[in-house]
Design a protein around this motif. Structure first.
Motif, PDB file in Angstrom:
ATOM      1  N   PHE A  19       0.825  -1.214   0.000  1.00  0.00           N
ATOM      2  CA  PHE A  19       0.000   0.000   0.000  1.00  0.00           C
ATOM      3  C   PHE A  19       0.856   1.260   0.000  1.00  0.00           C
ATOM      4  N   GLU A  20       1.999   1.196   0.673  1.00  0.00           N
ATOM      5  CA  GLU A  20       2.870   2.360   0.696  1.00  0.00           C
ATOM      6  C   GLU A  20       3.375   2.718  -0.697  1.00  0.00           C
ATOM      7  N   ASN A  21       3.722   1.694  -1.460  1.00  0.00           N
ATOM      8  CA  ASN A  21       4.309   1.940  -2.774  1.00  0.00           C
ATOM      9  C   ASN A  21       3.266   2.078  -3.866  1.00  0.00           C
ATOM     10  N   ASN A  22       2.019   2.187  -3.473  1.00  0.00           N
ATOM     11  CA  ASN A  22       0.985   2.151  -4.483  1.00  0.00           C
ATOM     12  C   ASN A  22      -0.028   3.263  -4.286  1.00  0.00           C
ATOM     13  N   LYS A  23      -0.045   4.185  -5.248  1.00  0.00           N
ATOM     14  CA  LYS A  23      -1.037   5.242  -5.155  1.00  0.00           C
ATOM     15  C   LYS A  23      -2.414   4.758  -5.595  1.00  0.00           C
ATOM     16  N   ASP A  24      -2.438   3.827  -6.510  1.00  0.00           N
ATOM     17  CA  ASP A  24      -3.707   3.302  -6.984  1.00  0.00           C
ATOM     18  C   ASP A  24      -4.330   2.371  -5.954  1.00  0.00           C
ATOM     19  N   ALA A  25      -5.556   2.048  -6.213  1.00  0.00           N
ATOM     20  CA  ALA A  25      -6.231   1.052  -5.380  1.00  0.00           C
ATOM     21  C   ALA A  25      -5.841  -0.350  -5.848  1.00  0.00           C
ATOM     22  N   VAL A  26      -5.997  -1.304  -4.975  1.00  0.00           N
ATOM     23  CA  VAL A  26      -5.669  -2.698  -5.295  1.00  0.00           C
ATOM     24  C   VAL A  26      -6.859  -3.562  -4.928  1.00  0.00           C
ATOM     25  N   SER A  27      -7.184  -4.507  -5.788  1.00  0.00           N
ATOM     26  CA  SER A  27      -8.307  -5.382  -5.466  1.00  0.00           C
ATOM     27  C   SER A  27      -7.831  -6.577  -4.658  1.00  0.00           C
ATOM     28  N   ALA A  28      -8.739  -7.136  -3.887  1.00  0.00           N
ATOM     29  CA  ALA A  28      -8.433  -8.339  -3.113  1.00  0.00           C
ATOM     30  C   ALA A  28      -7.924  -9.432  -4.051  1.00  0.00           C
ATOM     31  N   VAL A  29      -8.560  -9.556  -5.195  1.00  0.00           N
ATOM     32  CA  VAL A  29      -8.155 -10.593  -6.146  1.00  0.00           C
ATOM     33  C   VAL A  29      -6.719 -10.387  -6.606  1.00  0.00           C
ATOM     34  N   GLN A  30      -6.365  -9.148  -6.901  1.00  0.00           N
ATOM     35  CA  GLN A  30      -4.987  -8.859  -7.306  1.00  0.00           C
ATOM     36  C   GLN A  30      -4.016  -9.240  -6.209  1.00  0.00           C
ATOM     37  N   LEU A  31      -4.354  -8.879  -4.980  1.00  0.00           N
ATOM     38  CA  LEU A  31      -3.465  -9.185  -3.860  1.00  0.00           C
ATOM     39  C   LEU A  31      -3.303 -10.685  -3.681  1.00  0.00           C
ATOM     40  N   ILE A  32      -4.396 -11.402  -3.803  1.00  0.00           N
ATOM     41  CA  ILE A  32      -4.333 -12.858  -3.631  1.00  0.00           C
ATOM     42  C   ILE A  32      -3.417 -13.465  -4.689  1.00  0.00           C
ATOM     43  N   ASP A  33      -3.548 -12.971  -5.904  1.00  0.00           N
ATOM     44  CA  ASP A  33      -2.697 -13.497  -6.969  1.00  0.00           C
ATOM     45  C   ASP A  33      -1.241 -13.112  -6.761  1.00  0.00           C
TER      46      ASP A  33
END
Lengths: 125, 125
Positions: free
Chosen positions: A17-31
């Motif tokens: 989250f620190e390195n990411n200005k965009d949002a992230v989906s749960a699915v992306q994180l799981i992958d």
DNA sequence: ATTACTTTTGCAACCAAGTTGCATTAAGTA
DNA sequence: TACTTAATGCAACTTGGTTGCAAAAGTAAT
């Protein structure tokens, strides 16, 4: 309300989250993290981070859950309410730092709002 | 683009939307009509009605799909864009006939928006 | 009506996102 | 080091929604 322990998994997610200005989906994180941790763990950490005012979550146009860093929020309250934008072409989501006026609605108490703007992002135009 | 045939199932669904100012979720419809028709049929009819500009759909705070009657829309385009309100207590959703200003966002093309206001409805206050 | 054609439906199986229960492991603390 | 409690992994489950296919029902022409 459990205390948040600084486990490896928590650190990993916080770093993302620190390195990411965009949002992230749960699915992306799981992958993204499928080699490092279980999806149950991811969902549970995200829930804790949200309860602590570190991230906020919202639904995208397809009903998938997304997360992004909060600014100025705490465990007590989420004040960082803003619209989100989703590209209907590539699916990317980001937080918009514009203010949307929520009108008064008679006979109802509005507690918060979810505004999702859908269109095409810069690289898909 | 198939023609919509006036089958019994279609009539049943249309009647529900006619008599209902509020929005209805797919889940509610499936439960309500479980004796009369298959859930697959319900989803497919809703899709056709939406393509024809008769209803519009949107996601609620939990990522569930809701449907409501359109006003002034057609198969060509959906112009009836408006915010929705969901009660966080009883879950009820309705369409709000207020206008929300969507700001210009640089470098992006906004095609439509989903605004969901969340709070308490009159009977849950 | 009967036929022929096309859309619609039911069913069962499937898919994907997210949740739950429980035993095991790892943090924090004394 | 030992103790307590929170965090994790795993497998199984729940739920909303989708797909493929054969059977049924609309629609229009004969």
């Amino acid at each position: 309300m459990g205390v948040i322990r600084k486990t490896k998994s928590v650190e990993t997610l916080l770093a993302i989250f620190e390195n990411n200005k965009d949002a992230v989906s749960a699915v992306q994180l799981i992958d993204l993290l499928k080699e490092k941790m279980n999806k149950t763990t991811i969902y549970r950490i995200l829930e804790r981070l949200q309860n602590d005012g570190i991230v906020h979550s919202f639904m995208d146009k397809d009903g998938l859950k997304w997360y992004a860093t909060c600014h100025g929020c705490s465990a007590k309250q989420h004040i960082d309410i803003h619209p989100h934008f989703q590209c209907q072409n590539c699916g990317k989501v980001d937080c918009l730092s514009v203010d949307i006026k929520i009108p008064m609605i008679p006979n109802r108490q509005i507690n918060f709002s979810q505004v999702l703007l859908i269109g095409k992002c810069e690289s898909c135009l």
